[in-house]
Design a protein around this motif. Structure first.
Motif, mmCIF file in Angstrom:
data_model
loop_
_atom_site.group_PDB
_atom_site.id
_atom_site.type_symbol
_atom_site.label_atom_id
_atom_site.label_comp_id
_atom_site.label_asym_id
_atom_site.label_seq_id
_atom_site.Cartn_x
_atom_site.Cartn_y
_atom_site.Cartn_z
ATOM 1 N N UNK A 279 14.733 35.556 97.119
ATOM 2 C CA UNK A 279 15.718 35.530 95.994
ATOM 3 C C UNK A 279 17.126 36.103 96.572
ATOM 4 N N UNK A 280 17.213 36.943 97.491
ATOM 5 C CA UNK A 280 18.317 37.342 98.264
ATOM 6 C C UNK A 280 19.217 36.168 98.619
ATOM 7 N N UNK A 281 18.422 35.198 99.483
ATOM 8 C CA UNK A 281 19.099 34.171 100.057
ATOM 9 C C UNK A 281 19.429 33.194 99.141
ATOM 10 N N UNK A 282 18.629 32.928 98.289
ATOM 11 C CA UNK A 282 18.951 32.018 96.996
ATOM 12 C C UNK A 282 20.389 32.280 96.428
ATOM 13 N N UNK A 283 20.235 33.935 96.097
ATOM 14 C CA UNK A 283 21.618 34.313 95.419
ATOM 15 C C UNK A 283 22.786 33.908 96.653
ATOM 16 N N UNK A 284 22.607 34.231 97.794
ATOM 17 C CA UNK A 284 23.802 33.867 98.740
ATOM 18 C C UNK A 284 23.960 32.521 98.870
ATOM 19 N N UNK A 285 23.244 31.522 98.833
ATOM 20 C CA UNK A 285 23.336 30.055 98.722
ATOM 21 C C UNK A 285 24.183 29.669 97.629
ATOM 22 N N UNK A 286 23.862 30.337 96.372
ATOM 23 C CA UNK A 286 24.413 29.750 95.091
ATOM 24 C C UNK A 286 25.857 30.225 95.050
ATOM 25 N N UNK A 287 25.946 31.516 95.564
ATOM 26 C CA UNK A 287 27.426 32.118 95.418
ATOM 27 C C UNK A 287 28.314 31.715 96.602
ATOM 28 N N UNK A 288 27.632 31.391 97.948
ATOM 29 C CA UNK A 288 28.434 30.355 98.660
ATOM 30 C C UNK A 288 29.091 29.252 98.307
ATOM 31 N N UNK A 289 28.378 28.316 97.572
ATOM 32 C CA UNK A 289 28.740 27.108 97.165
ATOM 33 C C UNK A 289 29.695 27.510 95.821
ATOM 34 N N UNK A 290 29.469 28.282 95.109
ATOM 35 C CA UNK A 290 30.398 28.638 94.017
ATOM 36 C C UNK A 290 31.704 29.069 94.485
ATOM 37 N N UNK A 291 31.777 29.898 95.415
ATOM 38 C CA UNK A 291 32.985 30.409 95.953
ATOM 39 C C UNK A 291 33.775 29.033 96.584
ATOM 40 N N UNK A 292 33.071 28.575 97.531
ATOM 41 C CA UNK A 292 33.635 27.284 97.984
ATOM 42 C C UNK A 292 34.156 26.389 97.269
ATOM 43 N N UNK A 293 33.606 26.081 96.166
ATOM 44 C CA UNK A 293 34.062 24.946 95.181
ATOM 45 C C UNK A 293 35.112 25.552 94.219
ATOM 46 N N UNK A 294 34.986 26.754 93.438
ATOM 47 C CA UNK A 294 35.895 27.242 92.606
ATOM 48 C C UNK A 294 36.667 28.479 92.826
ATOM 49 N N UNK A 295 36.295 29.235 93.941
ATOM 50 C CA UNK A 295 37.014 30.422 94.471
ATOM 51 C C UNK A 295 38.072 30.096 94.955
#
Length: 328
Positions: A279-295
């Motif tokens: 779950x830690x890895x899943x969260x990092x992947x989701x947040x990475x994409x979110x920051x790359x796209x909208x951050x």
């Protein structure tokens, strides 16, 4: 029957394997970005050892074995590989100092840090010195003498050798299609960022070596890469100008593989239970994409890891509750 190895010796051997596994990625960075990578590594390593020795002296502790367990050198190496290759010398020194002092020793030393030291140092440098942290060299653009001038002297304007990365170009794009970006923008390579795709494959090779050596389990890397792949697949709408990039692009751009195999697998600040690691890895992947796209930052691996570090206690409680519910 063989006697089990002391904890200090197991830690030292694990850190040696991690340093060895960074070699393919470091060589790929050296090929594409030049001698600045070696300068970063040398500055970071010397700074790390000096800070470790000074802190141990202040705490009135013997230098051995903590100074030579490899943990500080690994954090410094990962940070040096993540920093711009030709940033000023004080940028590397400051980032490493912040990583070890605020990310490790402030919490009591190795084994007690709640945050990944390398990513904390990177994030602090990014927030404090955004202009210097955005000067990424184009592949094969800087020679040794010019690089030394940039690192230790008063560098000229970097317009001739530095430019936006593929992630930054995609985030700011408003009119060109993905095919046009890959065809005409020099920051793009075949599948990801120019040069970055090969660097990511090199770090993938090093990560697979660590998996084969059982330095860490598969849960966190697979969780991160799988979630990044799936969310980028959902958000991908082909080659339109509003596309956020293909799954393959996100896997082979930025610090994806460095993050997946060398950062989210850090045993102290990461999760311990297998489900919590996943779950830690899943969260990092989701947040990475979110920051790359909208951050506001082109690559979100550092901030994603630090945010998930905050969630580790909750993930551990979730994993423990699920374990208790399972029938004996």
């Amino acid at each position: 029957m063989s006697r089990p190895e002391p904890m200090d010796e197991r830690l030292r051997q694990a850190m040696q394997r991690v340093l060895l596994a960074t070699l393919p990625g470091a060589l790929a960075l050296l090929w594409f970005q030049g001698w600045g990578i070696l300068l970063n590594l040398a500055l970071a390593g010397l700074t790390a050892m000096a800070i470790e020795a000074a802190v141990l002296r202040l705490r009135r502790r013997s230098l051995a074995p903590e100074l030579f367990d490899g943990s500080a050198l690994v954090s410094a190496t990962l940070l040096a590989l993540a920093l711009p290759a030709y940033g000023p010398w004080w940028l590397t020194v400051t980032a490493v100092a912040c990583a070890l002092l605020f990310g490790k020793h402030l919490w009591g030393g190795v084994g007690s840090n709640p945050f990944n030291p390398a990513m904390l140092g990177y994030a602090l440098a990014l927030v404090a010195f955004p202009a210097h942290m955005s000067q990424w060299p184009a592949p094969h653009a800087v020679g040794l003498l010019e690089g030394l001038q940039h690192v230790f002297g008063t560098p000229p304007a970097p317009d001739a050798w530095a430019g936006a990365t593929a992630l930054d170009s995609l985030r700011l794009n408003r009119s060109l299609t993905i095919d046009e970006l890959f065809a005409h923008n020099p920051a793009f390579g075949h599948f990801g960022g120019r040069g970055a795709e090969w660097v990511n494959l090199a770090f993938l090779a090093g990560g697979l070596f660590l998996l084969q050596q059982r330095v860490f389990s598969w849960h966190a890397p697979v969780g991160m890469l799988a979630s990044l792949f799936l969310i980028s697949l959902i958000g991908w709408n082909g080659s339109g100008s509003d596309s956020h990039g293909s799954p393959l692009f996100h896997l082979l751009a930025g610090a994806t593989m460095l993050g997946a195999f060398f950062i989210v697998t850090e045993p102290v600040s990461g999760a311990k239970a297998p489900l919590a690691r996943l779950l830690f890895g899943v969260g990092v992947g989701l947040l990475t994409y979110t920051i790359r796209t909208w951050g506001g930052y082109p690559d979100g691996v550092a901030f994603a890891v630090l945010l998930m570090n905050l969630g580790v206690p909750a993930l551990e409680r979730l994993a423990a509750a699920r374990q208790r519910r399972q029938p004996a």
